[in-house]
Design an enzyme around this catalytic site. Structure first.
Site, PDB file in Angstrom:
ATOM      1  N   TYR B 112     -22.390  44.097  15.297  1.00 19.65           N
ATOM      2  CA  TYR B 112     -21.155  44.764  14.872  1.00 19.65           C
ATOM      3  C   TYR B 112     -21.422  46.094  14.168  1.00 19.65           C
ATOM      4  O   TYR B 112     -20.650  47.033  14.315  1.00 19.65           O
ATOM      5  CB  TYR B 112     -20.333  43.842  13.964  1.00 19.65           C
ATOM      6  N   GLU B 205     -38.920  16.449  10.829  1.00 17.90           N
ATOM      7  CA  GLU B 205     -37.946  16.921  11.807  1.00 17.90           C
ATOM      8  C   GLU B 205     -36.507  16.605  11.395  1.00 17.90           C
ATOM      9  O   GLU B 205     -35.622  17.432  11.521  1.00 17.90           O
ATOM     10  CB  GLU B 205     -38.237  16.294  13.177  1.00 17.90           C
ATOM     11  N   ASP B 257     -40.037  13.015  15.673  1.00 18.04           N
ATOM     12  CA  ASP B 257     -39.723  11.881  16.546  1.00 18.04           C
ATOM     13  C   ASP B 257     -40.875  11.678  17.526  1.00 18.04           C
ATOM     14  O   ASP B 257     -41.599  12.609  17.855  1.00 18.04           O
ATOM     15  CB  ASP B 257     -38.447  12.163  17.354  1.00 18.04           C
TER      16      ASP B 257
END
Lengths: 437, 371
Positions: B112, B205, B257
């Protein structure tokens, strides 16, 4: 208009100056009379005609038509003095019409007439009191046509019989030479041998059968020279260009006149123009203006040979014309006999000879348009290029000065000059390349 | 780790200030170069390494992706380059001012802000690319010149920092102050390290487990700084992990994980991404992944899901990836392919909520530190 012919010219159907072999605006001399007639049957009004050929006298007639006898009724005939040597004809009559419905076509007709007759001043005050003026843009006029004898290929049995009845020739050889255009001693001899008709035979002695055979032989014989076009009066490329410029004010005009050609013994000349940009509106199609013997054709466009050539035979893309381009095509066909498809005389038949001429003429102007368009695109591209450099280089200079912590913004004028120079060089190169092909 | 860097690690104060100066210098050099070209009547241009796929190579020594020798030149002589070049110089000017004023902005802000200079970018992608170009030209990542993505990762642990952010300069904070953890944002990444009682870093995580670790006092029991990566670690977090590792010489352990995606989160922290091949100092080569392993799924009999087709496809991709070299990685990839199972970090809750902290973590830490 000579005073003595005025009653018949305006009050007798099928009377006219059209039964001669030269290019005329009409064919049978019906138009003027029909207008007068229609006025008379709808309003029972009279027609007033004032005319002078520029002599010291001016005549005035008030006429009606005797419809049953096909004869003019002269209600009044007066001769006035014409001190100013005014030259022209005024016709006044009243008619009933649906103006709101007819208006667009009437205005089209006037505008298109102004294109094809750019040397005329046209003034029209419509029933609503609006004034339309189409002013002349030139005082040049095309050369008037000369009258000619028929070309053998344009003859039919009926005409030949009439010619034989009227001839003073005593031999067929002399008959051929005297009554047909571009037939001399040699051609006459060669043809009569081909037709197996004696050179010395008296034309009046030809039997019915012999006449039929003679006409058939004429049709088959290909040794005649092509028809003489001096009986035609084309507009000429300058006048056509003037007319197009005056009424449509385009950015670009190209016009082209083909050499005379012939179909069935009738000479014809095709003149075309193509105009691009300016006040020509952008539509989803190519605007087509058709003219025949300097008369605009307004109806049944899609059936016309010019429509077929413009929209089906021409590959406009090949000439760099995009589908939504502001483009108009003008086709003027002048001929001893315009090959109208119907008696309505609204559109011209796609005779191969005519189609060929229109197509070739259009290709010629389209080539010129393509050159113009590619030059225009080139210039636009280069201008855009320069615009881009002019926009960004100063910014780079200003931003880099701020980033480098410098007070003074470096000057990019030198860089821009080198770009502009490149632009000029570029466009010159372009012109060179175009000039050579 | 070089000797010089190691020395600096012992004297943490000033590292941030020094880096900021380097960034500003680099930006100014870039400006001066362009300025000089124009001043001497040349079309300004900039040369930078090509980031095209055929110029990205894996460097075994650096253990990260780097750019090869191919370079591209953006020249204002070229009509197609002049706009991007202008945007590049503008971006340089814009971030230079940001950095000088210690203000931060986002990629969206950059998009912008350009409009005020009639320099509109066509889309966010174009302005993002320009930021990446600038990273390539000056050799620093956008976080270094104060352009940040949206932050989402956090840290908790006994580390005291001193802000350099205007308005907070000199203010100190211990990162155990807030039990939810502190966001790793511009203020924190620009803070100097003052003192640290932790002796390791554990990157996690998932947010749930990060909170559990705090609740269970892992930071005290294991003297650890806990970092929540929130999935793939943002660059700021990757840079921050590297600082912890290099400046404070803390070992970094990564806990994800047990699936190919978790494995790759660890790998990007360790070896960086191909997208950041033009940058240095975003990876932590010595960091260690310690789970959840595929072998853990077997060993701990963890509740598991079947690998999806996408998971398996990803495993084969990782197998071909040059970063996945070494025994550990090979073993785990092969095991995943063999057992076709995956497990989440939370799977340990099957053995009670604290099992992971009481049993699994100590074992893993012991294994990792003895390696």
């Amino acid at each position: 208009m000579p005073s003595d012919v005025i009653p018949s010219a305006f009050g007798q159907v099928l009377y006219g100056s059209k039964y001669k072999l030269r290019q005329t605006r009409g064919t049978f001399g019906l138009g003027g009379k029909m207008a007068v007639l229609y006025g008379q049957i709808t309003t029972h009004g009279q027609t007033r005609i004032i005319s002078s050929t520029g002599t010291s006298k001016m005549c005035e007639y008030i006429l009606m038509m005797d419809i049953q006898k096909n004869r003019p009724i002269v209600l009044k005939h007066k001769i006035h003095n014409n001190k100013s040597r005014w030259h022209g004809t005024i016709v006044e009559f009243t008619t009933e019409a649906d103006y709101p419905r007819a208006m667009p076509k009437i205005l089209d007709y006037l505008k298109q007439t102004a294109i094809v007759v750019p040397y005329a001043n046209l003034t029209f005050v419509d029933p609503r009191g609006r004034l339309y003026k189409f002013e002349r843009a030139t005082t040049q006029m095309p050369k008037p046509p000369t009258e000619t004898s028929p070309h053998p290929h344009g003859i039919d049995i009926e005409t030949l019989k009439r010619m034989i009845e009227a001839t003073k020739s005593r031999t067929m050889r002399d008959f051929m030479r005297r009554h047909f255009q571009r037939v001399g001693e040699t051609t006459a001899k060669k043809f009569l041998k081909f037709a197996d008709v004696g050179e010395r035979k008296n034309p009046r002695k030809l039997s019915q059968d012999e006449i039929v055979r003679l006409v058939n032989a004429i049709k088959r014989y290909d040794g005649f020279l092509s028809p003489d076009a001096s009986c035609l009066s084309p507009l000429g490329i300058e006048l056509l260009k003037t007319g197009i410029r005056k009424e449509l004010n385009p950015e670009f005009v190209a016009v082209h006149q083909r050499r005379p050609a012939a179909y069935s013994g009738f000479p014809f000349i095709v003149e075309v123009g193509v105009a691009y940009g300016g006040e020509i509106p952008v539509t989803d199609r190519i605007l087509l203006y058709r003219f025949a013997n300097r008369i605009p054709l307004l109806f049944d466009e899609a059936s016309d040979v010019s429509y077929k050539v413009t929209n089906e035979l021409m590959n406009w893309r090949h000439y760099k014309v995009l589908p939504d381009a502001p483009i108009a095509v003008f086709v003027h066909i002048c001929s001893l006999k315009i090959p109208y498809k119907t008696v309505g005389k609204e559109f011209i038949a796609d005779r191969p000879e005519v189609e060929h001429e229109v197509l070739n003429a259009l290709r010629e102007v389209a080539r010129q348009l393509a050159i113009f368009l590619s030059r225009k695109h080139h210039m636009e591209r280069e201008k855009k290029r320069l615009d881009v450099f002019s926009k960004y280089l100063p910014k780079i200079a200003a931003f880099s000065a701020r980033l480098a912590g410098k007070e003074k913004i470096p000057d990019v004028k030198k860089l821009l000059r080198s770009i502009a120079k490149y632009v000029e060089e570029g466009s010159e190169e372009g012109e060179g390349a175009e000039g050579s092909d | 780790m070089s000797r010089k860097e190691a020395k600096r690690a012992k004297e943490p104060k000033g590292a941030i200030k020094e880096r900021k100066l380097k960034v500003l210098n680099s930006l100014q050099e870039f400006g001066a170069k362009i300025y000089g070209q124009i001043a001497s009547g040349d079309f300004p241009s900039v040369k930078m390494p090509s980031r095209s796929i055929n110029n990205i190579f894996y460097d075994q020594k650096l253990r990260q992706y780097i750019l090869g020798n191919k370079s591209v030149r953006r020249s204002s002589r070229n009509i197609r380059h002049i706009r991007p070049l202008t945007q590049l110089v503008w971006t340089g000017m814009f971030v230079d001012e940001l950095t000088r004023q210690s203000k931060t902005s986002t990629l969206r802000d950059v998009f912008y802000s350009a409009q005020a200079y009639e320099m509109s970018f066509t889309d966010q992608q174009e302005s993002d690319n320009l930021i990446t170009d600038l990273e390539t030209v000056i050799g620093y990542s956008r976080e270094d010149f104060n352009v940040f993505p949206e932050e989402r990762s956090a840290i908790f642990g006994d580390l005291t920092v001193e802000y350099t952010l205007p308005g907070y300069e000199g203010r100190r904070l211990n990162l155990t102050s807030h039990p939810d953890g502190m966001m790793i944002g511009p203020a924190l990444t620009s803070a100097e390290f003052i003192s640290c009682k932790a002796d390791k870093v554990i990157a996690i995580e998932k947010g749930g487990l990060f909170t559990r670790f705090i609740e269970e006092n892992v930071h005290k029991r294991h003297k650890a700084l806990l970092i929540h990566t929130a999935g793939q670690a943002p660059r700021a977090t990757r840079g921050f992990l590297r600082r912890l590792n290099q400046e404070l010489e803390l070992p970094v352990y990564i806990f994800t994980d047990g699936d190919p995606w978790g494995m790759h989160i660890a790998m990007v922290i360790i070896s960086g991404s191909a997208n950041a091949a033009h940058l240095r100092d975003l990876n932590t080569p010595d960091a260690k992944w310690f789970g959840v392993y595929a072998t853990d799924i077997v060993e701990y009999k963890l509740p598991s899901d079947k690998l999806t087709e996408l998971d398996i496809k990803r495993l084969y991709e990782l197998k071909r990836d040059p970063r996945y070299e070494g025994k550990l990685w090979n073993r785990e990839i092969e095991t995943f392919i063999k057992i076709k199972k995956k497990a989440e970090q939370e799977a340990f809750s099957r053995y009670g909520l604290t099992y992971i902290v009481d049993e699994y973590l100590p074992t893993k830490l012991e294994m990792a530190s003895s390696e």
